[in-house]
Design a protein around this motif. Structure first.
Motif: not given
Length: 261
Positions: A156-168
């Motif tokens: 869930r956290l990985f999806r939320e991060m990428f969906e927020s625009g953060a791209r590590p």
């Protein structure tokens, strides 16, 4: 017990205890502090000869005044800060630093951290922060996501991060279960591992070495930690009276490089 790390520890505890003629009662708090406290109180009331506990929090001492001073207690895997009791743990700060440094040295910045809600003062997070600092980088809030220590949380956290625009370009997950969740989410998005995003975990559970996973991770000597915790209790049993010095053991982590990072 849903995290394969803990059955490995429990296996070491059970084998060492059985060899010494003791039985083991297993209590599963399932990351619930209320359950943890209830079990400690129950065990103390049942007059067990010693307690080995993998505490949920670094800030709370689950034993506290629930256990008489005469009852030996050993923390394993993690320990409340500034405790005077015995423990067997890994150097979590060093492990977090090794994991993050490996990603940074491979040119995988920015590095995200996915961990538990208590990670703002967690030792593995501190290692992550120090590695960034050593490389002249700041710890950015958008690359830190906190939940619980389960695989579903990592997903869930990985999806939320990428969906927020953060791209590590890489992720350090606080344990292997969360890292497996990150891998699942990344593959569902069509991301290549490690080309698009590298992922590293912590623990080296058996699943990490499966051919279809090949997770880079930080290894803990889980089975041996369980046996060492029993050895500490046995030494205490041999001296039931008088003053006792706590044995506080900190083991070195090991970076295991596989395909994901």
């Amino acid at each position: 017990i849903t995290n394969p790390f803990f059955p490995e520890v429990a296996g070491g505890v059970e084998d060492a205890a059985r060899e010494a003629g003791y039985g083991v009662l297993l209590c599963n708090a399932n990351w619930q502090k209320v359950s943890e406290r209830q079990y400690v109180t129950l065990l103390a009331g049942r007059r067990v000869e010693g307690i080995i506990i993998a505490p949920i929090s670094h800030t709370d001492e689950p034993v506290g005044d629930r256990v008489p001073a005469s009852l030996p207690v050993v923390y394993v895997s993690s320990t409340p800060r500034a405790t005077a009791r015995s423990y067997v743990v890994i150097d979590n700060v060093r492990g977090g630093l090794l994991a993050t440094k490996h990603l940074l040295d491979a040119g995988r910045a920015p590095v995200a951290f996915i961990g538990s809600r208590e990670s703002s003062d967690d030792e593995r997070f501190e290692g992550y922060r120090r590695a960034l600092e050593d490389h002249g980088m700041a710890c950015e809030e958008r690359f830190v996501r906190l939940g619980d220590m389960r695989q579903a949380s990592g997903y869930r956290l990985f999806r939320e991060m990428f969906e927020s625009g953060a791209r590590p370009r890489s992720v350090f997950a606080e344990n292997d279960l969360m890292a497996l969740g990150c891998l699942q989410a990344a593959r569902e998005r069509g991301l290549r591992i490690p080309e698009d995003v590298a992922i590293i975990g912590f623990d080296d559970i058996p699943f990490a070495s499966f051919p279809e996973v090949q997770l880079t991770t930080i290894r803990q000597p889980t089975y041996d930690m369980g046996r060492m915790a029993v050895d500490i209790l046995l030494a205490r049993f041999a001296q039931p009276s008088g003053a006792h010095e706590a044995r506080q053991v900190v083991l070195a982590p090991q970076l295991v490089v596989r395909r994901t990072a």
